[in-house]
Design a protein around this motif. Structure first.
Motif, PDB file in Angstrom:
ATOM      1  N   GLU A  37       0.843  -1.198   0.000  1.00  8.54           N
ATOM      2  CA  GLU A  37       0.000   0.000   0.000  1.00  8.54           C
ATOM      3  C   GLU A  37       0.880   1.250   0.000  1.00  8.54           C
ATOM      4  N   SER A  38       0.536   2.183  -0.824  1.00  7.27           N
ATOM      5  CA  SER A  38       1.300   3.424  -0.933  1.00  7.27           C
ATOM      6  C   SER A  38       0.377   4.608  -0.717  1.00  7.27           C
ATOM      7  N   HIS A  75      13.806  -2.211  -6.006  1.00  6.94           N
ATOM      8  CA  HIS A  75      12.506  -2.139  -5.340  1.00  6.94           C
ATOM      9  C   HIS A  75      12.674  -1.524  -3.959  1.00  6.94           C
ATOM     10  N   GLN A  76      11.825  -0.527  -3.683  1.00  5.43           N
ATOM     11  CA  GLN A  76      11.891   0.133  -2.383  1.00  5.43           C
ATOM     12  C   GLN A  76      11.195  -0.724  -1.330  1.00  5.43           C
ATOM     13  N   PRO A  77      11.802  -0.950  -0.185  1.00  6.55           N
ATOM     14  CA  PRO A  77      11.157  -1.767   0.850  1.00  6.55           C
ATOM     15  C   PRO A  77       9.920  -1.080   1.391  1.00  6.55           C
ATOM     16  N   PRO A  78       8.937  -1.855   1.872  1.00 10.23           N
ATOM     17  CA  PRO A  78       7.723  -1.261   2.422  1.00 10.23           C
ATOM     18  C   PRO A  78       8.039  -0.388   3.632  1.00 10.23           C
ATOM     19  N   GLN A  79       7.277   0.694   3.751  1.00  9.91           N
ATOM     20  CA  GLN A  79       7.469   1.576   4.878  1.00  9.91           C
ATOM     21  C   GLN A  79       6.800   1.005   6.124  1.00  9.91           C
ATOM     22  N   ALA A  80       7.266   1.454   7.271  1.00  9.13           N
ATOM     23  CA  ALA A  80       6.693   0.994   8.534  1.00  9.13           C
ATOM     24  C   ALA A  80       5.239   1.441   8.626  1.00  9.13           C
ATOM     25  N   GLY A  81       4.389   0.576   9.123  1.00  9.59           N
ATOM     26  CA  GLY A  81       2.979   0.896   9.290  1.00  9.59           C
ATOM     27  C   GLY A  81       2.141   0.594   8.066  1.00  9.59           C
ATOM     28  N   LEU A  82       2.746   0.177   6.969  1.00 11.46           N
ATOM     29  CA  LEU A  82       2.011  -0.172   5.755  1.00 11.46           C
ATOM     30  C   LEU A  82       2.356  -1.599   5.366  1.00 11.46           C
ATOM     31  N   PRO A  83       1.754  -2.568   6.015  1.00 10.00           N
ATOM     32  CA  PRO A  83       2.071  -3.971   5.704  1.00 10.00           C
ATOM     33  C   PRO A  83       1.549  -4.339   4.318  1.00 10.00           C
ATOM     34  N   PRO A  84       2.076  -5.399   3.753  1.00  6.60           N
ATOM     35  CA  PRO A  84       1.576  -5.847   2.448  1.00  6.60           C
ATOM     36  C   PRO A  84       0.100  -6.185   2.509  1.00  6.60           C
ATOM     37  N   LEU A  85      -0.578  -5.971   1.395  1.00  8.03           N
ATOM     38  CA  LEU A  85      -2.003  -6.204   1.302  1.00  8.03           C
ATOM     39  C   LEU A  85      -2.284  -7.535   0.632  1.00  8.03           C
ATOM     40  N   ALA A  86      -3.279  -8.248   1.122  1.00 10.39           N
ATOM     41  CA  ALA A  86      -3.788  -9.414   0.432  1.00 10.39           C
ATOM     42  C   ALA A  86      -4.922  -8.975  -0.477  1.00 10.39           C
ATOM     43  N   LEU A  87      -5.223  -9.801  -1.454  1.00 14.30           N
ATOM     44  CA  LEU A  87      -6.255  -9.445  -2.420  1.00 14.30           C
ATOM     45  C   LEU A  87      -7.600  -9.237  -1.736  1.00 14.30           C
ATOM     46  N   PHE A 140     -10.426  -3.768  -0.321  1.00 11.10           N
ATOM     47  CA  PHE A 140     -11.543  -2.858  -0.073  1.00 11.10           C
ATOM     48  C   PHE A 140     -11.873  -2.740   1.418  1.00 11.10           C
ATOM     49  N   ASN A 141     -10.956  -3.157   2.271  1.00 14.92           N
ATOM     50  CA  ASN A 141     -11.143  -2.934   3.706  1.00 14.92           C
ATOM     51  C   ASN A 141     -11.099  -1.446   4.025  1.00 14.92           C
ATOM     52  N   PRO A 142     -11.726  -1.000   5.091  1.00 15.92           N
ATOM     53  CA  PRO A 142     -11.638   0.423   5.463  1.00 15.92           C
ATOM     54  C   PRO A 142     -10.192   0.855   5.653  1.00 15.92           C
ATOM     55  N   ASP A 143      -9.927   2.130   5.370  1.00 17.27           N
ATOM     56  CA  ASP A 143      -8.568   2.633   5.492  1.00 17.27           C
ATOM     57  C   ASP A 143      -8.218   2.876   6.957  1.00 17.27           C
ATOM     58  N   ALA A 144      -7.055   3.476   7.189  1.00 12.03           N
ATOM     59  CA  ALA A 144      -6.559   3.655   8.557  1.00 12.03           C
ATOM     60  C   ALA A 144      -7.481   4.529   9.398  1.00 12.03           C
ATOM     61  N   SER A 145      -8.200   5.435   8.766  1.00 12.24           N
ATOM     62  CA  SER A 145      -9.111   6.316   9.515  1.00 12.24           C
ATOM     63  C   SER A 145     -10.510   5.740   9.628  1.00 12.24           C
ATOM     64  N   GLY A 146     -10.703   4.517   9.118  1.00  9.49           N
ATOM     65  CA  GLY A 146     -11.994   3.872   9.231  1.00  9.49           C
ATOM     66  C   GLY A 146     -12.960   4.197   8.120  1.00  9.49           C
ATOM     67  N   ARG A 147     -12.544   4.985   7.142  1.00  9.14           N
ATOM     68  CA  ARG A 147     -13.434   5.331   6.048  1.00  9.14           C
ATOM     69  C   ARG A 147     -13.538   4.191   5.036  1.00  9.14           C
ATOM     70  N   ARG A 148     -14.699   4.098   4.437  1.00 12.87           N
ATOM     71  CA  ARG A 148     -14.944   3.056   3.457  1.00 12.87           C
ATOM     72  C   ARG A 148     -14.155   3.327   2.181  1.00 12.87           C
ATOM     73  N   VAL A 149     -13.547   2.279   1.635  1.00 14.05           N
ATOM     74  CA  VAL A 149     -12.775   2.378   0.401  1.00 14.05           C
ATOM     75  C   VAL A 149     -13.639   1.871  -0.743  1.00 14.05           C
ATOM     76  N   GLU A 183       0.797  -0.784  -4.815  1.00 13.16           N
ATOM     77  CA  GLU A 183       1.859  -1.068  -5.787  1.00 13.16           C
ATOM     78  C   GLU A 183       2.110  -2.572  -5.836  1.00 13.16           C
ATOM     79  N   ILE A 184       2.006  -3.134  -7.022  1.00 15.75           N
ATOM     80  CA  ILE A 184       2.267  -4.557  -7.203  1.00 15.75           C
ATOM     81  C   ILE A 184       3.772  -4.733  -7.332  1.00 15.75           C
ATOM     82  N   CYS A 185       4.354  -5.416  -6.367  1.00 12.73           N
ATOM     83  CA  CYS A 185       5.820  -5.496  -6.266  1.00 12.73           C
ATOM     84  C   CYS A 185       6.377  -6.829  -6.734  1.00 12.73           C
ATOM     85  N   GLY A 186       5.563  -7.681  -7.329  1.00 10.06           N
ATOM     86  CA  GLY A 186       6.084  -8.942  -7.828  1.00 10.06           C
ATOM     87  C   GLY A 186       6.431  -9.897  -6.709  1.00 10.06           C
ATOM     88  N   PHE A 187       7.390 -10.790  -6.982  1.00  9.64           N
ATOM     89  CA  PHE A 187       7.835 -11.794  -6.012  1.00  9.64           C
ATOM     90  C   PHE A 187       9.068 -11.272  -5.287  1.00  9.64           C
TER      91      PHE A 187
END
Length: 918
Positions: free
Chosen positions: A117-118, A134-146, A150-159, A308-312
């Motif tokens: 997530e970016s 490839h830039q490593p993921p930043q702290a607090g933004l873990p990789p996303l599963a498919l 569409f889960n709510p964002d960090a502030s709880g708002r609907r995506v 961002e799709i970062c491949g394998f």
């Protein structure tokens, strides 16, 4: 060459409600792999190993439970028919995937690439000049599963709107395909209706007005009955927009007006803009995939989440991918022959060790597309090869899967093909590396090739897009010690392929050629008019110089044509010299080099302080020949890189001229195989027959004859007309399948050497069929040091009984024993042409040796029998002298044999029926 799955993009047409069309060879989607590991633990994190056990029956029950928005029976039936049609369409395999066997399906396993997530701030940050790492993921933004997109964002708002972006080859199409099929099988309960659109398809409609309902009804006929319910679906309706970079979107109100009616006709781009504005169907969910350079086409206020799709980026994901792909049980391509499980496991283990060693291949397989290329190459090297498949065609198809229909910038009027731009820039860098014999490039080298000849703002914009979208596809940062800050081609063979493509496309031009071409074109345009004027003036005025000028104008295009011809001859000369470099005479053949670069080389590694080995570019001339074949030229034309038939013919003639001069020299076995591999890649039997007409001896002794090598030799030499004086395949690790493949070559041979191949009784069935063939012309057959055993000799004697050409047969050290020799003695008289037979080192006993000697004496044509143990002579009584006399052995030899002391057991002698002694 020291050292590799991306799924191509969608092309969804109309007609899902009608009868299914026949499979299209150009469906530009690959599949995600679906073979569960047997007895293996997942190597990656749990989110990367997803087991699916659903089918359309499951989706039917799911619809019954959750069809709240479509309560009527007709609507439910329409949705079910739509699911079935959509699953059928997305499950179809392109031709490139059918080579891996029929068990590839989409309902069991999929390896997800990493999604990071970016934030909009990251997207606004100016990119690094050559940001290949490839830039490593930043702290607090873990990789996303498919499932978390569409889960709510960090502030709880609907995506509601998610934008997935990535460079070419990272797997954007893979995720789209997986999401669509998951929904078809009822595994996306959050969405009751999913409607995918290909932006390439929408862009082809042009500015013609069409409504959203018409777009859906034209492409998905079963949904006509549920179109009135779309507005009530809310967030349970998901639109998938794949390849947004194909559309020119204008979010200005002055450019695209507001429209909220799904039945109001508008331009396709205007419909997409209003969907993204949330002005049309504001509650619907939208998933967008795009290349990195097109992220800014959607204002960030309309996007709820960027991914961002970062491949394998995890090596465990690469291992899992290779296990699923290479452990297919029926990867024999329908040929009925597949790799043994032990061989497949060995390939996976060697590849895993190479990945764990942090080699350059791990950096290459960061892109899922190169994982596909690695598997396709290994399949080509180790599995039976489908008819017509070549290494060049694998690389060309690989590029087609990733770049088919891709333009560099849809907003640019030139509509330049992305692959054509890559061939011009990356091909130039690759060729300069080949010509200077280097594989490592500094940032200055890369920038010099990318920025050469750029003068206008439009050209700088195209370069910016190429850097963002495709540069990482071709170049990777070097991970070798002491090479920090340098770049290499993602796969070494890709450098040689692009260099060859750069040449055959005619992109390499000297300054003289460029100026000469411009002058010739100018003269050609005005030449006819000037010639007409000069002709009139010559009649009216007594100027003798005018006819001379008239002839000079005609000569200019001819001079340029000869200059171009000389350039082609120079390229052909360089190609042939590269193919026959004496420094490479003792290298492995190119196929073994490719296998070693992927699987690694067993043994100690080279010390960093040791001087580096000279770079080898033996694939470069082979790729040049392969790109001139008709099939590859047709695929390149689809990529926007056409090679004209006349240019291909002139290049082939120049190559044939040079090969005719240098191709007659005697080559070492590995180099001879490379020469044959060049002809195999060229796929022109007439060309190969003319060039190889002088070949009389095929010496491949010591070359490990894998299935693909047997196919290469058989395809190139199997259709020739002239006989081969000798075919030497000693110590080639041949098996019965290889013998069957090489049968057309054996039928042309007069002397055939198959020593030291480990051939057993099973192989003798094929040898029997060879000897019984009506076109067999073998006179000398050497089978020494093969465990043929008595069962194999029985089959050989069946072949010899019906053969009329074999005169010399060697069965030295073939494990015949007494049983085999007695069988040979009993059936020796069935052949009437045999002149020489060698059965030494077969553990012959006295009875078997004497029986064979008697059969040899009675044979009408046999002149020399080698290998009957001489130690039997001093064990026999004096009366044996009479037996030796009956065998016509000279009397003084008989006397010496009787009087000689005991000989060691290892000594083997001979009995000569005609008095000859060796």
């Amino acid at each position: 060459m020291r050292w590799g799955h991306h799924l191509p993009r969608a092309s969804w047409g109309s007609g899902f409600g009608r009868a299914l069309q026949p499979p299209d060879e150009r469906i530009p989607f690959l599949i995600h792999w679906s073979w569960p590991l047997q007895g293996e633990r997942p190597l990656g994190p749990p989110r990367a190993f997803i087991r699916h056990h659903g089918n359309l029956a499951d989706s039917a029950s799911w619809s019954g439970r959750h069809g709240r928005l479509f309560p009527s029976a007709s609507a439910t039936e329409a949705i079910q028919r739509y699911r079935w049609n959509l699953a059928e369409w997305f499950s179809r395999l392109p031709r490139e995937e059918r080579q891996f066997g029929p068990t590839f399906a989409l309902d069991t396993v999929h390896v997800d690439p990493v999604i990071r997530e970016s934030t909009p701030d990251e997207l606004l940050r100016p990119p690094v000049e050559l940001a290949l790492e490839h830039q490593p993921p930043q702290a607090g933004l873990p990789p996303l599963a498919l499932s978390q997109l569409f889960n709510p964002d960090a502030s709880g708002r609907r995506v509601q709107t998610v934008v997935l972006y990535g460079t070419v080859g990272t797997g954007k199409s893979t995720l789209v395909r997986k999401m669509v099929l998951d929904w078809c099988y009822g595994r996306l309960p959050a969405f009751e209706l999913l409607i995918p659109f290909s932006c390439e398809d929408l862009s082809s409609l042009g500015p013609a007005p069409v409504s959203l309902c018409q777009l859906v009804a034209q492409r998905y006929t079963p949904l006509k009955k549920v179109l009135p319910l779309m507005a009530a679906a809310g967030s349970h309706l998901l639109f998938v927009l794949h390849g947004l970079e194909r559309l020119n979107l204008d979010f200005r109100l002055a450019g695209t007006g507001l429209c909220s009616d799904p039945e109001q006709p508008e331009e396709p781009a205007a419909i997409i803009v209003n969907l993204l504005r949330k002005y049309m169907l504001p509650e619907a969910s939208i998933l967008v995939t795009t290349r990195s350079s097109a992220i800014g086409r959607i204002p960030s206020k309309y996007v709820g989440r960027y991914g961002e799709i970062c491949g394998f980026s995890d090596t465990n994901l690469q291992k899992l991918y290779f296990q699923l792909r290479l452990n297919q049980p029926d990867c024999g391509c329908g040929s009925g022959v597949s790799a043994a499980p032990a061989q497949r496991d060995n390939l996976v283990q060697m590849l895993s060790r190479n990945l764990e060693g942090h080699h350059q291949i791990a950096a290459a397989c960061f892109l899922p597309s190169y994982c596909w290329l690695v598997c396709a190459t290994l399949h080509f090297l180790h599995a039976p090869t489908p008819a017509g498949q070549t290494l060049t065609s694998i690389y060309t198809s690989f590029l087609r899967l990733n770049f088919s229909g891709e333009t560099l910038d849809s907003t640019d009027a030139s509509n330049l093909s992305l692959m054509a731009y890559a061939a011009r820039t990356m091909g130039k860098l690759a060729y300069e590396g080949v010509s200077s014999r280097k594989t490592y490039f500094s940032e200055e080298d890369v920038c010099g090739c990318l920025e050469a000849g750029i003068k206008t703002e439009e050209e700088f914009q195209l370069l910016y897009i190429f850097r963002r979208d495709a540069l990482r596809f071709f170049l990777a940062p070097c991970v070798e010690p002491g090479r920090a800050g340098t770049f290499v081609f993602t796969v070494p063979a890709m450098q040689e392929y692009l260099a060859a493509l750069y040449i055959v496309l005619g992109l390499r031009k000297t300054t003289l050629q460029k100026v000469g071409k411009e002058v010739a074109e100018l003269v050609g345009r005005v030449g006819e008019d000037v010639s007409l004027v000069l002709g009139i003036m010559a009649k009216l005025l007594p100027l003798r110089a005018l006819p001379l000028l008239f002839n000079l104008i005609k000569v200019v295009p001819r001079v340029f044509g000869r200059m171009v011809g000389k350039s082609r001859e120079a390229v052909a000369q360089a190609m042939v010299l590269e193919m026959f470099r004496e420094e490479d005479y003792y290298n492995d053949d190119v196929l073994d080099q490719m296998g070693a670069s992927i699987l690694g080389v067993e043994g100690p590694r080279r010390h960093p302080d040791e001087p580096p080995e000279d770079e080898v570019f033996e694939l470069f001339p082979i790729f040049m020949g392969g790109l001139l074949s008709a099939h590859n030229r047709a695929v390149l034309a689809q990529l926007g890189c056409p090679i004209k038939n006349l240019d291909a013919l002139e290049n082939a003639q120049a190559i044939k001229k040079k090969l005719g001069k240098l191709g007659r020299q005697v080559l070492p076995p590995s180099e001879l195989l490379d020469h044959l591999f060049f002809h195999y890649e060229f796929q022109n039997q007439r060309f190969s027959a003319e060039v190889l007409s002088s070949l009389r001896q095929l010496n491949l002794a010591g070359v490990r004859m894998t299935p693909v090598k047997c196919t290469v030799v058989s395809s190139v030499l199997g259709s020739g007309r002239h006989a081969l004086d000798e075919v030497n395949l000693a110590s080639c690790q041949l098996d019965p399948a290889g013998l069957r493949t090489l049968m057309p070559v054996f039928l042309r041979a007069r002397k055939l050497g198959l020593q030291l191949n480990g051939l057993g009784p099973e192989a003798c069935k094929d040898l029997r069929d060879l000897l019984l063939h009506d076109q067999c012309q073998i006179t000398t057959l050497r089978l020494s040091n093969n465990p043929l055993m008595a069962a194999g000799v029985a089959l050989l004697m069946e072949g010899l009984a019906g053969n009329t050409s074999v005169t010399h047969l060697s069965l030295l050290h073939t494990g015949l024993g007494d049983e085999g020799l007695e069988l040979l003695a009993a059936q020796l008289d069935r052949n009437r042409q045999l002149q020489e037979l060698n059965v030494a080192y077969n553990g012959a006993g006295d009875t078997a040796a004497l029986a064979l000697a008697r059969a040899a004496r009675e044979h009408p044509s046999l002149e020399l029998l080698q290998g009957v143990a001489i130690q039997m002579c001093w064990k026999l009584p004096l009366m044996t002298y009479a037996h030796l006399w009956t065998l016509r052995v000279p009397s003084h030899w008989c006397f010496l044999l009787i009087l000689m002391p005991p000989l060691p057991q290892w000594y083997n002698g001979l009995v000569t029926p005609r008095g000859r002694c060796t």
